[in-house]
Design an enzyme around this catalytic site. Structure first.
Site, PDB file in Angstrom:
ATOM      1  N   GLU A 193       2.575   2.531  15.300  1.00 37.91           N
ATOM      2  CA  GLU A 193       3.984   2.176  15.097  1.00 37.91           C
ATOM      3  C   GLU A 193       4.909   3.012  15.978  1.00 37.91           C
ATOM      4  O   GLU A 193       4.881   4.244  15.952  1.00 37.91           O
ATOM      5  CB  GLU A 193       4.384   2.364  13.632  1.00 37.91           C
ATOM      6  CG  GLU A 193       5.843   2.003  13.375  1.00 37.91           C
ATOM      7  CD  GLU A 193       6.249   2.068  11.913  1.00 37.91           C
ATOM      8  OE1 GLU A 193       7.437   1.826  11.621  1.00 37.91           O
ATOM      9  OE2 GLU A 193       5.375   2.355  11.063  1.00 37.91           O
TER      10      GLU A 193
ATOM     11  N   LYS B 120      -6.485  -0.199   6.599  1.00 33.05           N
ATOM     12  CA  LYS B 120      -5.303   0.050   7.430  1.00 33.05           C
ATOM     13  C   LYS B 120      -5.108   1.538   7.641  1.00 33.05           C
ATOM     14  O   LYS B 120      -5.320   2.339   6.730  1.00 33.05           O
ATOM     15  CB  LYS B 120      -4.051  -0.526   6.764  1.00 33.05           C
ATOM     16  CG  LYS B 120      -2.834  -0.540   7.695  1.00 33.05           C
ATOM     17  CD  LYS B 120      -1.519  -0.560   6.946  1.00 33.05           C
ATOM     18  CE  LYS B 120      -1.089   0.845   6.538  1.00 33.05           C
ATOM     19  NZ  LYS B 120       0.305   0.915   6.067  1.00 33.05           N
TER      20      LYS B 120
ATOM     21  N   LYS C 130      -1.687  -4.134  14.297  1.00 32.04           N
ATOM     22  CA  LYS C 130      -0.431  -4.189  13.543  1.00 32.04           C
ATOM     23  C   LYS C 130       0.619  -3.350  14.272  1.00 32.04           C
ATOM     24  O   LYS C 130       0.860  -2.195  13.943  1.00 32.04           O
ATOM     25  CB  LYS C 130      -0.627  -3.679  12.109  1.00 32.04           C
ATOM     26  CG  LYS C 130       0.655  -3.751  11.268  1.00 32.04           C
ATOM     27  CD  LYS C 130       0.421  -3.357   9.817  1.00 32.04           C
ATOM     28  CE  LYS C 130       1.730  -3.397   9.030  1.00 32.04           C
ATOM     29  NZ  LYS C 130       1.557  -3.143   7.586  1.00 32.04           N
TER      30      LYS C 130
ATOM     31  N   TYR D 297       5.014   6.277   4.378  1.00 30.25           N
ATOM     32  CA  TYR D 297       4.356   5.577   3.287  1.00 30.25           C
ATOM     33  C   TYR D 297       3.930   6.574   2.233  1.00 30.25           C
ATOM     34  O   TYR D 297       3.462   6.269   1.214  1.00 30.25           O
ATOM     35  CB  TYR D 297       3.150   4.805   3.815  1.00 30.25           C
ATOM     36  CG  TYR D 297       3.450   3.351   4.120  1.00 30.25           C
ATOM     37  CD1 TYR D 297       4.214   3.006   5.227  1.00 30.25           C
ATOM     38  CD2 TYR D 297       2.977   2.342   3.302  1.00 30.25           C
ATOM     39  CE1 TYR D 297       4.478   1.692   5.513  1.00 30.25           C
ATOM     40  CE2 TYR D 297       3.248   1.010   3.594  1.00 30.25           C
ATOM     41  CZ  TYR D 297       3.999   0.686   4.692  1.00 30.25           C
ATOM     42  OH  TYR D 297       4.270  -0.628   4.966  1.00 30.25           O
TER      43      TYR D 297
ATOM     44  N   ASP E  78       0.808  -1.223   0.000  1.00 29.82           N
ATOM     45  CA  ASP E  78       0.000   0.000   0.000  1.00 29.82           C
ATOM     46  C   ASP E  78       0.837   1.268   0.000  1.00 29.82           C
ATOM     47  O   ASP E  78       0.368   2.331   0.403  1.00 29.82           O
ATOM     48  CB  ASP E  78      -0.931   0.003   1.217  1.00 29.82           C
ATOM     49  CG  ASP E  78      -0.169  -0.120   2.535  1.00 29.82           C
ATOM     50  OD1 ASP E  78       0.797  -0.913   2.604  1.00 29.82           O
ATOM     51  OD2 ASP E  78      -0.538   0.558   3.503  1.00 29.82           O
TER      52      ASP E  78
ATOM     53  N   GLU F 245      -2.685   0.366  13.564  1.00 31.80           N
ATOM     54  CA  GLU F 245      -1.219   0.350  13.476  1.00 31.80           C
ATOM     55  C   GLU F 245      -0.594   1.504  14.265  1.00 31.80           C
ATOM     56  O   GLU F 245      -0.336   2.579  13.709  1.00 31.80           O
ATOM     57  CB  GLU F 245      -0.770   0.415  12.013  1.00 31.80           C
ATOM     58  CG  GLU F 245       0.739   0.321  11.833  1.00 31.80           C
ATOM     59  CD  GLU F 245       1.174   0.273  10.372  1.00 31.80           C
ATOM     60  OE1 GLU F 245       2.391   0.314  10.123  1.00 31.80           O
ATOM     61  OE2 GLU F 245       0.304   0.209   9.487  1.00 31.80           O
TER      62      GLU F 245
ATOM     63  N   SER G  94       2.520  -8.632   8.716  1.00 33.30           N
ATOM     64  CA  SER G  94       1.959  -7.738   7.702  1.00 33.30           C
ATOM     65  C   SER G  94       3.132  -6.928   7.182  1.00 33.30           C
ATOM     66  O   SER G  94       3.361  -5.777   7.575  1.00 33.30           O
ATOM     67  CB  SER G  94       0.879  -6.820   8.303  1.00 33.30           C
ATOM     68  OG  SER G  94       0.381  -5.934   7.319  1.00 33.30           O
TER      69      SER G  94
END
Length: 382
Positions: free
Chosen positions: A211, A169, A251, A382, A57, A209, A320
């Site tokens: 992170e 996500k 995640k 991302y 993604d 997620e 993932s």
């Protein structure tokens, strides 16, 4: 009366708007919505034995950097060709249960005109979609970021569902060198909870997620302290927003030292810190823990996952991965048609290795040197 409608996973039962028993998990839902049964079914399909998620993604800009690394121009046709290579890999569904796509990819088709979502579904791979709008600077913080995208999210999720997506996500991050500040930590946790509630209302299983970035020279204990704070706040806000835990996936990043610490912990140490923290902060009703690779090498990510599956866990502990599945693929492909099959073989090799790790059966003796190359990028976006 229960109404039935068709869905990606078959017939969907629409639950009346009252508290209802969720039959296939034998628990009472804290709240019931029209998609609850489907959400639970989708989450458990993704969290199925020996399988994990292919994260493909990356934004157009980030995908462009990947293509540039093999001498390819960042064009829609080239991005589409690379994504087609991934989704059309024969036998991928044996090891991959879900694929996260960027919005552009969700609406694309292969050379024969078959939609990518249908290509995935033909291998029993659930199509997913990145729904956040990326990280932007957070005013009043210690140079930290916040994740945007809540505006219009409900409408976007409804459209993605129509297109065939069944999970979503949203990535938020915290930075240990920056604190993290209370402002950034709270925004990360609350933003994830609001997104998750909205996604579920539209029929999409939310991958949550939070992170903890690898950036920094801190030790593993400091990572654990920050992760514990973020995970606790995230699940508190998820409960406040009445998110159905049985219909979501987590995640997180693994608990490791900072990338600049100069220290590598053994897979057994990473597993102990990470699992201890999960047991303290993550309800067992969550079907799956789908770890991000976070800049670890392909080999590190697989070894650490394998160490976490040496004994039974309350959840499906899996992967993932983006870079830790795709690094070898890109280097093998090089943008050349002649390398298409070899690149797909490289993807199957990494997917099979992580499938074995999900079952605690991974053997690293057959790995080559390239699998040990770092994929870390400071301040990764991302």
């Amino acid at each position: 009366m229960l109404a039935q409608t068709s869905s990606f996973l078959g017939t969907k039962t629409v639950v009346p708007q009252k508290q209802a028993r969720v039959a296939n998990r034998g628990v009472v839902a804290v709240r019931a919505g029209a998609y609850d049964e489907e959400l639970i079914q989708t989450a458990n399909t993704i969290a199925s034995p020996g399988r994990g998620i292919l994260a493909m993604d990356e934004s157009n800009g980030t995908c462009g950097k990947r293509l540039d690394s093999i001498g390819m121009e960042n064009t829609e046709d080239n991005r589409k060709a690379y994504r087609e290579l991934l989704v059309s890999t024969p036998g991928l569904g044996k090891y991959i249960s879900g694929a996260i796509m960027f919005e552009e990819t969700l609406y694309q088709s292969d050379k024969s005109g078959k939609k990518f979502t249908d290509v995935l579904k033909s291998q029993n791979i659930v199509p997913g979609i990145k729904v956040d709008k990326g990280l932007v600077p957070m005013p009043g913080s210690n140079g930290e970021s916040w994740c945007q995208g809540l505006d219009g999210l409900e409408q976007r999720c409804a459209e993605y569902y129509k297109q065939g997506a069944r999970f979503a996500k949203w990535r938020s991050v915290v930075s240990i060198p920056a604190g993290p500040s209370k402002l950034a930590a709270m925004d990360c946790a609350y933003g994830l909870a609001r997104y998750a509630a909205i996604a579920q209302s539209a029929g999409l299983v939310p991958i949550v997620e939070p992170e903890v970035l690898l950036d920094g020279d801190h030790d593993i204990q400091r990572t654990a302290e920050v992760a514990e704070e973020i995970w606790a706040a995230t699940f508190k806000y998820l409960a406040d927003n009445k998110v159905l835990f049985e219909g979501m996936l987590l995640k997180p990043s693994m608990v490791t030292p900072g990338a600049d610490s100069g220290k590598k912990e053994s897979p057994e140490t990473v597993a102990k810190y990470t699992l201890d923290l999960l047991k303290r902060r993550v309800p067992p009703s969550v079907p799956g823990i789908m770890f991000l690779s976070g800049g670890q090498s392909e080999l590190e990510a697989t070894l650490n996952l394998n160490a976490m599956n040496q004994s039974p866990n309350p959840w499906h502990v899996s992967f993932s991965y983006a870079r830790a599945l795709q690094n070898s693929v890109l280097k093998t492909w090089k943008g050349e048609e002649a390398n298409w099959g070899a690149a797909q073989d490289a993807l199957i090799k990494r997917a099979a290795a992580n499938s074995a790790a999900q079952q605690g059966k991974y053997d690293s003796s057959q790995e080559d040197k390239a699998a040990g190359e770092s994929t870390y990028e400071k301040g990764y976006v991302y």
